[in-house]
Design a protein around this motif. Sequence first.
Motif, PDB file in Angstrom:
ATOM      1  N   THR A 151       0.736  -1.117  -0.108  1.00 20.40           N
ATOM      2  CA  THR A 151      -0.040  -0.105   0.052  1.00 20.40           C
ATOM      3  C   THR A 151       0.920   1.317   0.012  1.00 20.40           C
ATOM      4  O   THR A 151       2.011   1.177   0.286  1.00 20.40           O
ATOM      5  N   GLU A 152       0.257   2.594  -0.260  1.00 12.71           N
ATOM      6  CA  GLU A 152       1.123   3.557  -0.245  1.00 12.71           C
ATOM      7  C   GLU A 152       1.618   4.010   1.042  1.00 12.71           C
ATOM      8  O   GLU A 152       2.975   4.408   0.987  1.00 12.71           O
ATOM      9  N   ASP A 153       0.812   3.737   2.084  1.00 11.40           N
ATOM     10  CA  ASP A 153       1.347   4.324   3.299  1.00 11.40           C
ATOM     11  C   ASP A 153       2.653   3.177   3.583  1.00 11.40           C
ATOM     12  O   ASP A 153       3.830   3.396   4.289  1.00 11.40           O
ATOM     13  N   ALA A 154       2.405   1.802   3.366  1.00  6.47           N
ATOM     14  CA  ALA A 154       3.317   0.749   3.623  1.00  6.47           C
ATOM     15  C   ALA A 154       4.606   1.107   2.703  1.00  6.47           C
ATOM     16  O   ALA A 154       5.912   1.131   3.367  1.00  6.47           O
ATOM     17  N   VAL A 155       4.542   1.450   1.638  1.00  7.31           N
ATOM     18  CA  VAL A 155       5.791   1.708   0.601  1.00  7.31           C
ATOM     19  C   VAL A 155       6.447   2.851   1.327  1.00  7.31           C
ATOM     20  O   VAL A 155       7.760   3.071   1.288  1.00  7.31           O
ATOM     21  N   MET A 156       5.879   4.025   1.603  1.00 12.45           N
ATOM     22  CA  MET A 156       6.455   5.110   2.016  1.00 12.45           C
ATOM     23  C   MET A 156       7.115   4.961   3.235  1.00 12.45           C
ATOM     24  O   MET A 156       8.357   5.519   3.687  1.00 12.45           O
ATOM     25  N   LEU A 157       6.482   4.228   4.143  1.00  5.20           N
ATOM     26  CA  LEU A 157       7.253   3.874   5.405  1.00  5.20           C
ATOM     27  C   LEU A 157       8.380   2.891   5.351  1.00  5.20           C
ATOM     28  O   LEU A 157       9.515   3.284   5.766  1.00  5.20           O
ATOM     29  N   MET A 158       8.431   1.944   4.245  1.00  7.16           N
ATOM     30  CA  MET A 158       9.423   1.261   3.927  1.00  7.16           C
ATOM     31  C   MET A 158      10.473   1.942   3.437  1.00  7.16           C
ATOM     32  O   MET A 158      11.866   1.551   3.674  1.00  7.16           O
ATOM     33  N   MET A 159      10.343   2.950   2.520  1.00  2.00           N
ATOM     34  CA  MET A 159      11.251   3.713   1.901  1.00  2.00           C
ATOM     35  C   MET A 159      11.881   4.656   3.021  1.00  2.00           C
ATOM     36  O   MET A 159      13.335   4.834   2.972  1.00  2.00           O
TER      37      MET A 159
END
Length: 686
Positions: A151-159
């Motif tokens: 998800t967008e939030d998960a990807v941003m957190l991962m980055m």
Amino acid sequence: MADKKKKLSDREIVSVLDQHLARADGRGATTRSQEREEVLKYYNGELPLPVGKRSKFNSNDIYDNVESTKAVILNAIHQGLSNICFTPEDDKDEVEARVATAYTDHVLNKLNPGSRILHDAMHDALLARNAVVKVWWEKITETEEFEISGTEDAVMLMMQEMQSGVSEQDKFKQRDEPLEIDPKTGQMSGKLYKDIDRSQVRIANIPAEEFIINPGAKCIQEATFIAHRSRRRISELVAQGYNEDKLEQARSASDDLSFNSERIARADAAGEDGTEENEDDQLVQVEECYVYLNVDGKGEKRWQVTKVGDYILEKQVADTVRFVSYCALPVSHTFWGNNYAARLIPTQNVNSTIMRSLVDQTVFSSIPRYMVAKGGLKNPAELTDLRFGGMVNVDNLNAVGLLPQPTINPYVMTTLELMATKAESISGVSRTAMGINQNVVGKQNSGALLDQVTSASQQKMTLSAKWLAEFIAELKLAIYDLALRYEKKEVIVEVAGSYVPVSPEKWRERRQVTAELHLSPEHRQAEAQKLVATFTMFSQDPALASMFGPAQKRLFAAKYLSLMGLPNVDKVLLPVEQAAKPGPDANLQLQMKLIEAQQQANMAQVQIGQMKAQATLRQAQLTAEVKALKGEQDFALRKAEIELKAMTEERKSAELDHSMQMEEANLELARDAQDVNAIIKLTSGS
């Protein structure tokens, strides 16, 4: 007079470089090139050429001596008999010097093929006068790809997690490919990329025909012109950003390496055709030159100019000279030394000629030539037929006879022995060292004697080994200097058996390296015995003992362990500051203990006397107390008996009184009973 402030154009720079190259490629270079080609053919056993149709045997004197010399010196290095390390500049620099030594060893032997580099350098020095090694800093960048999705939030957190706590150059980056979003699920996916810096110090041997130095130069550092001529692929240069059209035009310029006789001879010996041309990927000759020029009009400096023909690829002020040379037989006041192998060519020629004669003589003895009278044979072909049981028809028994053959010259074997001795004196490698002297190697001689004879025969190689140790020291200095200039990342290296992080950019400049090399275990043991003798003398001499402290003793011990093949001193010996402080002198301490023991014994005797007196007095006191206690006990016993007797009397009196009282009570009761009966009677009568 030339204007010192005038800047040089590229055309003028190329013209100056071509003049230097022409002078360096003069008669002397041609002679050395021919010599190297000839030596290589002798080394490979191709020369001397056979005469006619006789024996083609070639002696391998050059090959045997070269390989034996390489084996002795290189084995000394590979067996850990060398000690080439940075010298501490003060008391606080010992650890850093040890780390610098470990780092340069790591670069030489782990990041580069150190054993092969030293082997090829030794080989070139013995066959081509000098060996040249190039040391440079190579920029290498590798790209690592990482896929992400979610998800967008998960990807941003991962980055954010991936980018936090890392340097700018280690961060993941997006390229022109944006992250994709699935319209149905809203899931994001894409790729991130990270550039990993793999830059390092590179080391490579340079063939003799590719290295150029100005005539009359004494060493690389003082040379006014140095060049490295090599062949590189056009596609490789284009990938680095150079103009392909100019490279194609420059390719038509003279290519001295394409048909170089040395390179072709070396390729022939390896079973190759010596050509590198490829229709799909053509080669050009690149010349990397180091020359003093006034390029920018600010005075002469050493410039590094790289060109292909008339096309200049790169020009910059040279921060350092990137070449290190090794010469096994140096000659005073000149860069080029003596050719070790060329000095053995006459020996190989003589031995080959004599051995060919011996082989021919043996063949002629087995298959002799005959004298035949004219018409004496019916069929001459029968005489040349070597079949077993063959027949030869003759008209006359005297028609056929053996042709007289010359006998072996009695001086042949003496000559061979003289030539072997001559080869030993020239090369410094004895037949004993090579293991082929049957007069020395035998059951009647002890191993110690063989070691002594072998060590004595290696004395001439000791100097060449010293020059090799100096070469390795200079190579380490070049590695250290490049790391100090360009190494920006932390490197993990092994120091004294432990892996520690190292940051070369924080180091100080160094110019001192200690270089030692022992050719054999016997040399090493002799040095160790000297250390032991010196250590013993210093320890036993009262005047020197006060100056021979823990630090000096640890230095001797570390040197001894290194000579005995235990280079990791820190695993055996603690640092001086961590070691326990030494106690007082052992003899003095023993005397003090004896005096203290005597005093304690005297005090014990006095205490024993006092204890005896106290015991006697106490015994008397106890005796008196016992007597007094016994009297008191007798008195108490009598008193108790009297009291018991009185108590008995009192009990008896009390019992009597009680009996009388009981009788009186019974009597009283009887009286009362009579009175009751009388009253009853009166009542009943009335």
